[in-house]
Design an enzyme around this catalytic site. Structure first.
Site, PDB file in Angstrom:
ATOM      1  N   MET A  90     -60.953   5.134  -9.109  1.00  0.00           N
ATOM      2  CA  MET A  90     -61.776   4.766  -7.975  1.00  0.00           C
ATOM      3  C   MET A  90     -61.803   5.946  -7.014  1.00  0.00           C
ATOM      4  SD  MET A  90     -63.021   1.823  -8.333  1.00  0.00           S
ATOM      5  CE  MET A  90     -62.870   0.051  -8.552  1.00  0.00           C
ATOM      6  N   THR A 134     -57.013   2.972  -9.538  1.00  0.00           N
ATOM      7  CA  THR A 134     -56.403   3.911  -8.579  1.00  0.00           C
ATOM      8  C   THR A 134     -56.889   3.562  -7.181  1.00  0.00           C
ATOM      9  OG1 THR A 134     -58.215   5.515  -8.521  1.00  0.00           O
ATOM     10  CG2 THR A 134     -56.571   5.764 -10.293  1.00  0.00           C
ATOM     11  N   ASP A 135     -56.256   4.126  -6.184  1.00  0.00           N
ATOM     12  CA  ASP A 135     -56.820   4.055  -4.842  1.00  0.00           C
ATOM     13  C   ASP A 135     -57.957   5.083  -4.767  1.00  0.00           C
ATOM     14  OD1 ASP A 135     -57.367   3.505  -2.199  1.00  0.00           O
ATOM     15  OD2 ASP A 135     -55.297   3.661  -1.523  1.00  0.00           O
ATOM     16  N   TRP A 136     -58.736   5.001  -3.691  1.00  0.00           N
ATOM     17  CA  TRP A 136     -59.983   5.777  -3.595  1.00  0.00           C
ATOM     18  C   TRP A 136     -59.742   7.285  -3.554  1.00  0.00           C
ATOM     19  CZ3 TRP A 136     -60.382   1.208  -4.663  1.00  0.00           C
ATOM     20  CH2 TRP A 136     -61.578   0.537  -4.729  1.00  0.00           C
ATOM     21  N   SER A 141     -58.060   9.176  -5.459  1.00  0.00           N
ATOM     22  CA  SER A 141     -56.651   9.524  -5.647  1.00  0.00           C
ATOM     23  C   SER A 141     -56.481  10.849  -6.368  1.00  0.00           C
ATOM     24  CB  SER A 141     -55.984   8.477  -6.536  1.00  0.00           C
ATOM     25  OG  SER A 141     -55.522   7.410  -5.784  1.00  0.00           O
TER      26      SER A 141
END
Ligand code: BGC
Length: 923
Positions: A746, A714-716, A718
């Site tokens: 993440m 995932t993006d940070w 998320s």
């Protein structure tokens, strides 16, 4: 000069930044500058060169940077108006570069400009024959550009400067040091007196950008860059303009007609500079154009032609290949880029034989509604598919097969059968091209909506649980091939599997300082099994190790796209990969391969182009560079991130066809051709489902259809939502992420994976049956397979050692005696206002965990400190927990039998303390 651990990288950066320069205009040969010129440089950007955009993709600590003046010093025969420069230097001293105090997303999108009065310009014009005006813009993550002065438009100060300079100089050039395409229609407005003869975009060229720009201005490098985006006459002509930056639903009504696909099909007159445009200091002509070497089924062929340098100086030339497909029932754009190549530098009069692959199998149209009778297939409808060699999407020369269209089909060709996936649930109308006798007209149709029962689809494909091996398997056995990844994963416990789904960061002490995250070896138990901590660093244009280590800054992605030189980009990333190895970084968080749908997207500079094929080719080149050096990239952000406004909540409402032909195409090429190993999803939702918990995206499309066997992260921080139903956002529904096969979240805080300090629902979902061990194992296999292929697998895995404390207090002072894993209630009364004396009855190594809560919101930073015997033992660090109790791991302590004092000090907005737990662990 400190060129860093991989000095060759700097030279490649300089070459790439020079090849990225796009010469838009060059009347009266204003450029290149020659020894008989004296040139006046206007605009502070001549001194304050923007080397990159802002946010995670721009933050590289460099050992030096360059501006155009530094670059021009290497060419002493070029005379510069030094008096004017002194005026600028003094003004800049009083008006320093504003970086927004270095705070996140706070740097302004432009810098204040020095007013230029008539006397300054008049004096300069008396001694100089040419003026160059520098215009700069930045942009970045978490903040879109604006259709306002100082962003897309000129400020009044800039206009005043331009007007005054143009009044006094007859020969004026403009240099755009920009992260994004901005308004350029002003160049022919009356306030410029028609004096702007030359315009060049140098983008943001990284730390060597100033030197590279000088190389181009003096003609050491002849510009060969081409526009990776259309420059239109007005922003409002962009078909996405109406919906861009809507905070709730961003409707992709323009469908596949993005950038030149729209303008060249429907609105040619709205184009200022077409996609692919880029002049040179010389000229090139084409001859002997022909299609040859058809392979099986005529789906592949080669376009051949001869390019001759017909001008007076040496230069390289980009030949672009465009497909003009049959419009059919589906409707298709008038042209689509299908290939490109750059010649070597050709001397005047020199010829080059050019061959470009024309692989029409990559250009099927996706039938999402069934109009061709083949729903969910990539098809080529019957008709002629003409191919053109071009100097831009506008300047085209047909390449025929002995006088007839390059490809033609007398019946529908089905290239690929897929599954309906990620389709919209919301009704809306989309644009569609309709062929007419003299071109195309704009038609609209209802977008096909989803007919899939996602819960049913997921349930029918739950994997089978892996058998437990009858022995303990170390990760080394996986790396050396004596055990399979599946055998290794089969031995993992539920809590170990859950840990693997949690990445930690940022700045984790187990890896290179300042990097963005680790995953894999996030707990002692996993490390004892040999699982390494995989080190991930931003990206994409260089290593971002915050303030700790210096690295090389590459040109931004849009600049790299403008080189149209995939060989060069491959080499660039191969050498960046060597720098990654030097700094023990296993995964670069990049490249960004989203599509430039609208010029105001703040992150466009991290992405390549409005064209998915150009983006996909660059992605494959980058992957080759990474693969050869054994590292990987997390190709991001899948998918459809086209705005920063409300990026955590916006729903990008896109047809399945546009997803597949435009927004997912570069990812597909990167997977199928580039064999990438890792993908990062985006923050946004697509058609109601967050991409971080999107089964159709991470399982059906990426893995089942494309055959992706790498890892998805995932993006940070998320959000996710329910994998079956969509719905409300959640910070802790990791079950949905795992079930979608988005493998790693993440990020949770450092040391927070093992105790599930974020309070995610993975393990409780296994207990209630809404997630299976087999699904956790499936993700773990993806993670371990990737980790075992990266440089971290060769590094020694060192389990962090315990901190030793000696007993200090007297037995009589004991408050509690500690038993393994038991919880003892604590509060401010017991450990903040007083000291808690604990008795260790059994010598050993103990993990000290504390249960806390905070009423602050999920992203607030909360901090307290634990002292043992008045020595600082560890930080009690969390985000706001919304009032829920979370268990935090604080320190691993080696303790003898005896009494120890424990005390907590609150540092940043307060925590509520609930319990203390000591867990005896293996050392
Ligand atoms: C960005 C990612 C980046 C990550 C780690 C996020 O804010 O969207 O692109 O890789 O942070 O820094």
């Amino acid at each position: 000069m400190n060129y860093g651990p991989v000095p060759e990288l700097i030279n490649i950066c300089r070459q790439a930044a020079a090849e990225a320069c796009v010469l838009l205009e060059n009347r009266n040969n204003l450029l290149p500058l020659t020894g008989s010129d004296k040139v006046a440089l206007f605009g502070r950007i001549a001194l304050n060169y923007y080397r990159t955009g802002t946010g995670s993709g721009g933050n590289v600590k460099v050992s030096y940077e360059t501006n155009v003046l530094d670059g021009l010093k290497a060419y002493p025969h070029i005379k510069i108006d030094e008096e004017l420069l002194d005026i600028y230097k003094k003004w800049i001293e009083k008006n320093p570069f504003d970086n927004g105090n270095g705070m996140w997303a706070s740097e302004p999108l432009h810098q204040a400009e020095m007013p230029v009065d008539d006397s300054v310009a008049a004096r300069s014009a008396r001694t100089c024959n040419k003026a160059l005006i520098f215009i700069g813009r930045t942009s970045g993550e978490d903040k879109d550009n604006l259709d306002e002065p100082g962003s897309y438009r000129l400020t009044s100060e800039e206009k005043q400067m331009i007007q005054t300079v143009c009044k006094h100089f007859e020969h004026v050039g403009v240099i755009y040091n920009v992260s994004n395409v901005m308004d350029m229609s002003w160049m022919t407005e009356s306030f410029t007196y028609g004096h702007i003869e030359s315009a060049l975009i140098c983008w943001q060229g990284g730390q060597e950008g100033g030197n590279a720009l000088a190389d181009v201005l003096v003609g050491k490098v002849n510009p060969s860059g081409c526009l990776p985006d259309t420059v239109s006459k007005s922003l409002s002509s962009n078909p996405a303009d109406k919906n861009h930056a809507d905070p709730i639903f961003d409707l992709f009504e323009e469908d596949i007609y993005v950038g030149y696909r729209y303008y060249e099909t429907f609105k040619k007159d709205q184009v200022l500079y077409p996609f692919g445009h880029g002049l040179s200091y010389t000229s090139f002509e084409y001859s002997d154009l022909r299609m040859e070497d058809y392979s099986y089924d005529n789906l592949k062929a080669k376009a051949r032609l001869t390019v001759t340098n017909t001008g007076a100086v040496a230069g390289a030339h980009v030949v672009q290949l465009y497909l003009s497909p049959a419009c059919g029932l589906l409707g298709r754009p008038s042209v689509e880029l299908m290939g490109f190549t750059k010649t070597k530098v050709l001397a005047p009069g020199e010829k080059a034989d050019v061959t470009i692959d024309a692989d029409i199998s990559l250009f099927g149209a996706y039938d999402d509604g069934g109009i061709t009778g083949r729903k969910s297939c990539y098809v080529l409808e019957a008709g002629e598919y003409r191919v053109f060699a071009g100097k831009s999407a506008r300047d085209l020369y047909e390449v025929t097969n002995n006088g007839v269209a390059a490809f033609s089909f007398d019946k529908l060709e089905v290239l690929e059968t897929a599954h309906e996936a990620m389709a919209p649930v919301r009704d809306f109308m989309r644009l569609k091209a309709k062929a007419t006798d003299d071109g195309y007209e704009m038609a609209y149709e209802k977008v096909p909506t989803s007919t899939v029962d996602l819960a049913d689809r997921i349930n029918k494909a739950i994997p089978v649980e892996l058998p437990k091996p009858n022995r303990r398997i170390h990760m080394n056995e996986v790396t050396d091939g004596t055990a399979t990844v599946e055998e290794f994963v089969g031995q993992l416990t539920q809590s170990q599997l859950a840990c693997l789904a949690r990445g930690e960061g940022m700045s984790n002490s187990k890896v290179t300082p300042g990097t963005a995250a680790i995953f894999g070896g996030v707990s002692d138990e996993l490390m004892r099994l040999g699982v390494p901590a995989v080190c991930c660093s931003d990206g994409p244009s260089g290593l971002n190790m915050e303030k700790s280590l210096k690295a090389t800054q590459l040109p931004v992605a849009t600049a790299l796209a403008a080189t149209f030189n995939s060989q060069l980009i491959y080499k660039l990333y191969k050498y960046l990969a060597k720098e990654m190895r030097y700094y023990k970084v296993d995964i670069l968080l990049g490249p960004g391969i989203n599509i430039h749908r609208h010029p105001l997207c703040g992150r466009n500079f991290e992405y390549y182009s409005e064209d998915p094929f150009l983006t996909g080719v660059m992605a494959c080149a980058i992957s080759k560079g990474f693969t050869e050096e054994g590292v990987a990239g997390a190709f991001k952000h899948a998918c459809a991130n086209s705005q920063e406004k409300a990026r955590h909540t916006v729903d990008e409402v896109v047809s399945e066809r546009a997803l597949r032909e435009i927004y997912l195409k570069a990812f597909k090429m990167a997977v199928k051709i580039g064999k990438i190993k890792s993908i990062m999803t985006s923050y946004n939702k697509v058609n109601g489902h967050y991409t971080s918990s999107n089964y159709d995206l991470a399982t059906v499309i990426m893995r089942d259809e494309w055959g992706f066997d790498g890892m998805v992260m995932t993006d940070w921080w998320s959000r996710t939502n329910n994998v079956e139903l969509g719905g409300e956002k959640s910070f802790t529904d990791f079950r949905s992420m795992v079930r979608s096969q988005n493998d790693v979240y993440m990020v949770v805080n450092n040391n927070a994976a093992f105790t599930n300090a974020k309070g995610d629902n993975i393990e409780e979902s296994v207990v209630d049956g809404s997630l299976t061990i087999a699904e956790l194992q499936r993700n773990a296999v993806n993670i371990i397979r990737l980790a075992s292929s990266l440089p971290c697998a060769e590094r020694e895995v060192v389990v962090p050692s315990a901190v030793t404390f000696a007993p200090s207090g007297e037995k009589s002072k004991k408050d509690i005696a500690i038993k393994d894993k038991e919880c003892y209630s604590i509060s401010d009364e017991t450990v903040v206002k007083n000291v808690l004396n604990i008795e260790i009855e059994e010598k050993g190594t103990y993990m000290i965990n504390i249960g806390v809560s905070s009423t602050d919101w999920e992203l607030a930073q909360v901090l307290s400190t634990l002292f043992i015997n008045e020595t600082r033992a560890g930080d009690i660090q969390t985000n706001g927990t919304g009032g829920k109790v979370r268990e935090l791991y604080i320190v691993k302590a080696a303790l003898d039998e005896g009494i120890y004092s424990l005390r907590v000090e609150h540092v940043r907005p307060r925590l509520d303390l609930h319990y203390l737990k000591l867990i005896k662990v293996e050392e």
